[in-house]
Design a protein around this motif. Sequence first.
Motif, short mmCIF file in Angstrom:
data_model
loop_
_atom_site.label_atom_id
_atom_site.label_comp_id
_atom_site.label_asym_id
_atom_site.label_seq_id
_atom_site.Cartn_x
_atom_site.Cartn_y
_atom_site.Cartn_z
N ILE A 229 52.19 41.44 32.09
CA ILE A 229 51.99 40.01 32.30
C ILE A 229 53.14 39.21 31.69
O ILE A 229 53.70 38.31 32.31
CB ILE A 229 50.64 39.57 31.70
CG1 ILE A 229 49.49 40.20 32.48
CG2 ILE A 229 50.52 38.06 31.69
CD1 ILE A 229 48.13 39.98 31.85
N GLU A 232 56.31 39.78 33.54
CA GLU A 232 56.17 39.56 34.98
C GLU A 232 56.75 40.74 35.75
O GLU A 232 57.47 40.57 36.74
CB GLU A 232 56.82 38.24 35.40
CG GLU A 232 56.16 37.02 34.80
CD GLU A 232 56.66 35.70 35.40
OE1 GLU A 232 57.67 35.73 36.14
OE2 GLU A 232 56.02 34.66 35.14
N ASN A 256 50.74 40.45 39.56
CA ASN A 256 51.64 39.42 40.09
C ASN A 256 51.40 38.10 39.35
O ASN A 256 50.32 37.51 39.45
CB ASN A 256 51.41 39.22 41.59
CG ASN A 256 52.34 38.17 42.18
OD1 ASN A 256 53.53 38.15 41.89
ND2 ASN A 256 51.79 37.30 43.01
N ARG A 257 52.39 37.67 38.55
CA ARG A 257 52.33 36.39 37.85
C ARG A 257 51.02 36.20 37.07
O ARG A 257 50.37 35.16 37.13
CB ARG A 257 52.52 35.23 38.83
CG ARG A 257 53.85 35.27 39.57
CD ARG A 257 53.94 34.16 40.59
NE ARG A 257 54.04 32.86 39.93
CZ ARG A 257 53.91 31.69 40.58
NH1 ARG A 257 53.64 31.69 41.88
NH2 ARG A 257 54.03 30.55 39.93
N GLY A 258 50.64 37.24 36.34
CA GLY A 258 49.47 37.13 35.50
C GLY A 258 48.15 37.32 36.20
O GLY A 258 47.09 37.06 35.62
N HIS A 304 50.04 28.26 36.37
CA HIS A 304 50.27 28.46 37.80
C HIS A 304 49.22 27.78 38.65
O HIS A 304 49.17 27.98 39.85
CB HIS A 304 50.32 29.95 38.12
CG HIS A 304 51.45 30.66 37.45
ND1 HIS A 304 52.74 30.23 37.54
CD2 HIS A 304 51.48 31.77 36.66
CE1 HIS A 304 53.55 31.04 36.86
NE2 HIS A 304 52.79 31.97 36.30
#
Length: 305
Positions: A229, A232, A256-258, A304
């Motif tokens: 995480i 990334e 993917n992106r956390g 995000h």
Amino acid sequence: MAHTRNTKHTAYRRTGTSMRRTLRREAPSTIGLLADEQDFAAMRRYRTFTFDDHTVYLQQVEGLLKTLAAQGMHTTVALFDPEEYAEFCAESGLVADAPASRSRFTAEIAATGATVAYTGQPIDTLVPLLVSRAVRQVTWEYATTLLADLGECADCGQDIGRAAFDRASHLLMRTLETAGPGTHHLVCSTPTENEQLLAVLHTERGTTGPARFDSGEGAEFVTVLAVGIALESHGGLVLRTSSPGTPDRVHGWRLNRGSLVPLTAGEVFSAYCTDADTGDPVSPESGVEYCAGFDIGADEPEEHR
């Protein structure tokens, strides 16, 4: 009178011996084990290390473990690394070619290194278990150091490693909650610049209550997931669930992106049936269903949203 004194002295000695035996049974023991031929060969350069055959050495270790267990003593086995031993002796000013030095080193690794409690396992079972435990510890230490060195976010001032760890904990809990009852086996793979990190977690969940798992194993798993995480990276997670009377089910996600993004059934099949080292196809297991990853319902990371 003299006879009386001698009788009292003899009784005292017997009592003292009995007490020492009792204390000895309550004092834990640790054995430093040379798990493979290469490490064993490295120790043979020391004159006081008298073994000359690794197979015989393992047989003797197993015999000692059985003897200690028969005496009611708790014994742990630690992985003995000759290179680390030589460094330990040099730093501590100890003579390496001495049984007392090996004993001190064994006590040191028992306190800080990977160990396995002896519960009657055959030596052929004990050795792989010990090696696996050592690999897990090295992985966890590396991942922990990596997270600690990331520092704070330049934009928000938040500790990057801590935020990633919290996020990974949340993802794991949501995955286990959504997976439902059964025996679950999870594998997390996270690439870094220097290493391919791998963590495994075994859990049990009944029809009620949360999943149960070893806290140490859980911390290791979350730490490896947190690295993916924080960096990334293109990590992934695979979940295999076993329930009585039904085929095992395998699900997969990519990181993917956390977030954990579900894989398709075809992607899960491809990932599970491909040799990670060679890239060659591996025959699918009978009685196993390769399924798409499911939505674990975890919120998106705040940055995000």
